[in-house]
Design a protein around this motif. Structure first.
Motif, short mmCIF file in Angstrom:
data_model
loop_
_atom_site.label_atom_id
_atom_site.label_comp_id
_atom_site.label_asym_id
_atom_site.label_seq_id
_atom_site.Cartn_x
_atom_site.Cartn_y
_atom_site.Cartn_z
N ILE A 82 0.93 -1.07 -0.08
CA ILE A 82 0.06 0.04 0.08
C ILE A 82 0.96 1.28 0.08
O ILE A 82 1.69 1.44 0.94
N LEU A 83 0.81 2.12 -1.06
CA LEU A 83 1.71 3.16 -1.38
C LEU A 83 1.07 4.37 -0.64
O LEU A 83 0.90 5.36 -1.43
N ASN A 84 0.75 4.38 0.68
CA ASN A 84 0.15 5.45 1.02
C ASN A 84 0.03 5.37 2.70
O ASN A 84 -0.15 4.24 3.20
N GLY A 85 1.03 6.25 3.34
CA GLY A 85 1.07 6.27 4.71
C GLY A 85 0.11 6.31 5.73
O GLY A 85 0.32 6.24 6.96
N THR A 86 -1.25 6.75 5.22
CA THR A 86 -2.22 6.93 6.01
C THR A 86 -3.33 5.81 5.99
O THR A 86 -4.18 5.78 6.74
N THR A 87 -3.15 5.03 4.79
CA THR A 87 -3.97 3.81 4.90
C THR A 87 -3.46 2.99 6.22
O THR A 87 -2.29 2.59 6.23
N THR A 88 -4.45 2.46 6.89
CA THR A 88 -3.96 1.64 8.04
C THR A 88 -4.99 0.24 8.16
O THR A 88 -4.85 -0.38 9.14
N SER A 89 -5.42 -0.16 6.89
CA SER A 89 -6.25 -1.40 7.00
C SER A 89 -6.52 -2.02 5.62
O SER A 89 -6.27 -1.14 4.56
N VAL A 90 -6.61 -3.29 5.40
CA VAL A 90 -6.65 -4.00 4.19
C VAL A 90 -7.50 -5.27 4.37
O VAL A 90 -7.25 -5.88 5.41
N THR A 91 -8.30 -5.49 3.58
CA THR A 91 -9.21 -6.82 3.71
C THR A 91 -8.52 -7.81 2.82
O THR A 91 -8.07 -7.22 1.40
N TYR A 92 -8.40 -9.02 3.27
CA TYR A 92 -7.81 -10.19 2.31
C TYR A 92 -8.97 -10.14 1.23
O TYR A 92 -10.04 -10.52 1.32
N PRO A 93 -8.36 -10.27 -0.02
CA PRO A 93 -9.24 -10.24 -1.24
C PRO A 93 -9.98 -11.57 -1.56
O PRO A 93 -9.18 -12.77 -1.48
N THR A 94 -11.07 -11.63 -1.96
CA THR A 94 -11.85 -12.89 -2.27
C THR A 94 -11.13 -13.47 -3.73
O THR A 94 -11.27 -14.43 -4.04
N THR A 95 -10.28 -12.38 -4.32
CA THR A 95 -9.83 -12.97 -5.67
C THR A 95 -8.53 -13.57 -5.46
O THR A 95 -7.68 -14.16 -6.49
N ALA A 96 -7.83 -13.61 -4.34
CA ALA A 96 -6.69 -14.27 -3.84
C ALA A 96 -6.90 -15.61 -3.48
O ALA A 96 -8.06 -16.16 -3.23
N VAL A 97 -5.86 -16.57 -3.53
CA VAL A 97 -5.92 -17.82 -3.22
C VAL A 97 -6.54 -17.94 -1.66
O VAL A 97 -6.23 -17.27 -0.81
N ALA A 98 -7.71 -18.58 -1.76
CA ALA A 98 -8.53 -18.73 -0.57
C ALA A 98 -7.71 -19.19 0.88
O ALA A 98 -6.97 -20.28 0.55
N LEU A 99 -8.07 -18.74 1.75
CA LEU A 99 -7.47 -19.23 3.15
C LEU A 99 -8.48 -20.51 3.49
O LEU A 99 -9.75 -20.28 3.40
N SER A 100 -7.58 -21.41 3.85
CA SER A 100 -8.53 -22.80 4.11
C SER A 100 -9.23 -22.48 5.59
O SER A 100 -8.89 -21.74 6.31
N GLY A 101 -10.15 -23.07 5.75
CA GLY A 101 -10.92 -23.15 6.92
C GLY A 101 -10.29 -23.94 8.04
O GLY A 101 -9.70 -24.81 7.75
N ALA A 102 -10.30 -23.43 9.18
CA ALA A 102 -10.01 -24.12 10.47
C ALA A 102 -8.39 -24.44 10.31
O ALA A 102 -8.00 -25.16 10.76
N THR A 103 -7.81 -23.15 9.93
CA THR A 103 -6.43 -23.33 9.64
C THR A 103 -5.67 -22.04 10.31
O THR A 103 -6.16 -20.97 10.37
N SER A 104 -4.55 -22.24 10.95
CA SER A 104 -3.79 -21.17 11.47
C SER A 104 -2.72 -20.52 10.38
O SER A 104 -2.25 -21.01 9.58
N TYR A 105 -2.91 -19.14 10.36
CA TYR A 105 -2.04 -18.46 9.61
C TYR A 105 -1.35 -17.17 10.48
O TYR A 105 -1.83 -16.88 11.78
#
Length: 131
Positions: A82-105
């Motif tokens: 994120i090339l913006n010093g004031t942005t302080t949040s981002v949501t994991y995108p639905t277009t990315a490889v899905a995070l598996s359920g019941a899994t630690s990251y």
């Protein structure tokens, strides 16, 4: 911070020397590490969590990364810059490889100043488990 200059002189075996070209001035300061906010360490979250952290004064951007393994060698599942010093949040995108359920990251944030490829400071890594 202190500003330093340097000059490189190359001397070969015949004692011939040549000066290098003048160096560029590169200025940077060490930033405080980003402080993570959410998801909190060891929490359970959805498979599309929103990651948030506190602003780092002087940062021009942030790199957010999610890891499926934090010990060496780390396995990065996803990251974004994120090339913006004031942005302080981002949501994991639905277009990315899905995070598996019941899994630690693990997730972490690094602050950027001059070069997005060379983070300035790093947060600690926090663990979350998907539902």
């Amino acid at each position: 911070g202190q500003l330093y200059y340097y000059k490189v002189i190359v001397v070969d075996r015949g004692n011939l020397s040549s000066e290098a070209h003048k160096s560029e001035v590169v200025s940077d300061v060490v930033l405080s590490p980003p402080m993570l906010v959410s998801p909190v360490d060891n929490s359970t979250t959805s498979s599309t969590p929103t990651f948030s952290w506190n602003t780092v004064p002087g940062a021009t951007g942030y790199r957010v990364a999610v890891y499926s393994r934090i010990s060496f060698p780390q396995i990065e599942k996803w990251s974004t810059t994120i090339l913006n010093g004031t942005t302080t949040s981002v949501t994991y995108p639905t277009t990315a490889v899905a995070l598996s359920g019941a899994t630690s990251y693990w997730w972490a944030v690094s602050a950027i100043t001059n070069d997005p490829e060379k983070p300035n400071s790093y947060s600690e890594a926090w663990k979350f488990t998907t539902q």
